[in-house]
Each structure stands twice: as C-alpha cells, then as structure tokens.
Scaffold this active site. Sequence first.
Site, PDB file in Angstrom:
ATOM      1  N   ASP A  12       0.862  -1.188   0.000  1.00  0.00           N
ATOM      2  CA  ASP A  12       0.000   0.000   0.000  1.00  0.00           C
ATOM      3  C   ASP A  12       0.894   1.232   0.000  1.00  0.00           C
ATOM      4  O   ASP A  12       1.712   1.416   0.908  1.00  0.00           O
ATOM      5  CB  ASP A  12      -0.892  -0.019   1.243  1.00  0.00           C
ATOM      6  CG  ASP A  12      -1.986   1.047   1.203  1.00  0.00           C
ATOM      7  OD1 ASP A  12      -2.221   1.614   0.117  1.00  0.00           O
ATOM      8  OD2 ASP A  12      -2.589   1.304   2.255  1.00  0.00           O
ATOM      9  N   ASP A 127      -3.300   2.577  -5.927  1.00  0.00           N
ATOM     10  CA  ASP A 127      -2.237   2.683  -4.924  1.00  0.00           C
ATOM     11  C   ASP A 127      -1.993   1.424  -4.107  1.00  0.00           C
ATOM     12  O   ASP A 127      -1.263   1.463  -3.113  1.00  0.00           O
ATOM     13  CB  ASP A 127      -2.526   3.850  -3.977  1.00  0.00           C
ATOM     14  CG  ASP A 127      -3.832   3.677  -3.212  1.00  0.00           C
ATOM     15  OD1 ASP A 127      -4.608   2.754  -3.553  1.00  0.00           O
ATOM     16  OD2 ASP A 127      -4.090   4.473  -2.286  1.00  0.00           O
ATOM     17  N   GLU A 128      -2.578   0.283  -4.505  1.00  0.00           N
ATOM     18  CA  GLU A 128      -2.344  -0.922  -3.718  1.00  0.00           C
ATOM     19  C   GLU A 128      -2.407  -2.169  -4.593  1.00  0.00           C
ATOM     20  O   GLU A 128      -3.124  -2.210  -5.590  1.00  0.00           O
ATOM     21  CB  GLU A 128      -3.338  -1.039  -2.560  1.00  0.00           C
ATOM     22  CG  GLU A 128      -4.777  -1.156  -2.995  1.00  0.00           C
ATOM     23  CD  GLU A 128      -5.712  -1.384  -1.820  1.00  0.00           C
ATOM     24  OE1 GLU A 128      -5.407  -2.239  -0.957  1.00  0.00           O
ATOM     25  OE2 GLU A 128      -6.758  -0.720  -1.770  1.00  0.00           O
TER      26      GLU A 128
END
Length: 385
Positions: A12, A127-128
């Site tokens: 993350d 974003d992950e």
Amino acid sequence: MGDRPRRIAHLDMDAFYASVELLRYPELRGQPVVIGGGRNAVPETLPDGTRRFARLRDYVGRGVVTTSTYEARALGVFSAMGMMKAAQLAPDAFLLPTDFDAYRHYSRLFKDAVHTFTDRIEDRGIDEIYVDLTDLEGESRALGSRIKAAVRQATGLTCSIAIAPNKLLAKIGSELDKPDGLTILAMADLESRIWPLAAKKVNGIGPRASERLDSIGIYTVGDLAAADLGLLQEHFGRKYAAWLARIARGLDERVVVVSSEPKSMSRETTFERDMHVHKDRAVLTPALTALCERLAGDLARKGYSGRTVGVKIKFADFKVVTRDLSLPEALADAASIRRAAGACLKRVLLDRRIRLIGVRVSALERAIESKSLAVPTQGLLPFDC
C-alpha cells in the site's frame, strides 16, 4: 507452488496522492495538506520564485477530500470527508487540486518496479496491490525490503508492505506500521498482533457493523474470535456472521487473482455515519461524483471502457440494492458514467439512510475498440431533489 506455505504480500503506497504532490511541492513536507481542491487551489508562483498555496479555510463548495497527509489526518481529516467539514477541523491546512494524470503515472512506476520480482500480482487500484511471493526465494523480511527499495528508487515514494499467510492478514498488516512499514505476520502472531485491534480495522467491517458489534460487547478482533456464533447470526445474519467468525481466526483462502482481462471495475465508499438522502445531499452528491471520477481514472489507466454502468446502495439496515443500465456503446469518461449512474439511482427507492454507495462499469472492452458515447443528460440526481 508445491508444498511451500503461502506468502502473500499487500503493498500500500503511503498517502499516495498527497505523497506525489509533495514530490512536486517539497516545501509542504511536514505540513497538513488536503488534496481535492479545484482550479482555485492551484498554487501561485510569486515573482521571487516562491509559491503561495491555498488554505482549506478559504474553500467554498460541495467537494470531498480525495486524500490528506498524515499531518492532516492527525487533525481528523480523511478521504471522502466533506471539504467544508474538513475546513472546520483544519482551517490552516494547505489545499491542493487533484492531478490524476500524475497519480496514474506514479502508479505505473511502482507496479512496474514490483513486476521485476514477479508477475503474480493482483491490482487493487491505483495505490495498492497483492503479491504472491510463495515461489520466490529468500527470507520474507529481506524480500520485502528489496521490494520497498525498488519502489522507492522508481518513484521517490515510500510504501508499506505486510507479508502474511493470506490476503486478509496481509491487508491488515500493511496498516500496522505505516508509514514506510514492513510487517511480517504468521498465524502464531494472531493473538498478539491481530486480536488486540479494534474490529473495524478489518477490511469489510464498516462503521455501522462496528457500531452493532459494540452494542453487543464486541470491540476487538479477539472479542469477535471468542463470540458465540449464534449471537453473531442473530445480529448479522448467517452469511455475514460466518464470515466474521472466519476472519477473527485469521482464515482466508482467497488466491491472488492475476487476470489481464477484468470483467468489471468498481469504486465504492462507506460513510462515517449513515447519510440522509435529502439532508446530506451536500455529501452524497460530491461523493458519487468522486467515485465516478476515480472509476474513470481506473478505466483510463488500464485502457478499458464498458457498456454497462451499475450502482450499489447499502442502507443503514444492511440491505443492499443494485441497479444496472446497459448502453448501446461503451463509455469510459467520468461525466458519462455519472449520468448513467444517476439514471440507475432513479430506479432505487431511497427511503432510508445510506451507509455505502458504489459505482461499477462492466461488460468491459479495450478502449481502442470502442467509440465515445454521448449519454443524454438525466437531470438532477435523486440526492439533489
């Protein structure tokens, strides 16, 4: 994968949008910064070369916070919060506009860096990601450190990684040591590291479910593990209760899904409190717009458009209603997605408070194969009536 025990990582990026902006505006490091302003939030370059930044106290409108730095979060400002409420909590915070092109660029960079280690990657958004490390050689901590270093070298940004036996524990673990964390979890760590956590720390236990758990004396994951299954079924129903019992014991058999051709893409948000359809339209309408914008960004980044748009509404009583609209041609832009979502919402009886809204685009096809679609304006959304 043979007989090797599973090693699943959840990576993350730390305060991703805000961190990208701090690369561009390093003078704001260490300051409370909120991302989500419009054109009026573009910094002004002064004659001496310094920059003048907008402040949150000067914001006027119905927008929602896209994200915030950790310093702003310490003041109570989080993503999906109404901007006006955020301004009350942190009036002196700096305000910046969103720049999704920049965020997509850095997203590609960090994912490309991880791809140098393995292709066993499940993309979970901008974003992950989940990464299956089972077949890779090396001790988990050393491997995690190498991945973090590669991401840092490629982007200039930090990320937090947890490596665990399954996706559930990896997801929880990546939050334990943020920012710039590296967490290694085994099933033996369940009692010491996971059970003391508040139940709401588990992905899938939202604010409303957390309130119900509190009302029956279940506050932590450990309390949940010790709870009577019949009690959980009485308050949550058989299916959700069974899931709660499994996750409390750290059990999760889901695999890392590596697919180059997704069937659908979606975005959803759970509100901090149950929203009234009319009284809270100043929060609901911008939140829906933001979801459509993020979903359009996901589609653009992966090169897809879709012929079906759907909405998901979860009410305060946990009842979920979905509505879909199939279109003659594929679409991918935020405005068209929002108009189609509005048409779907008009077919939902909005007679109760809302705890979650979601938007989905399915029947995907490569964008190069599709044509643009001008969807007729649907007028005001139900939230605006």
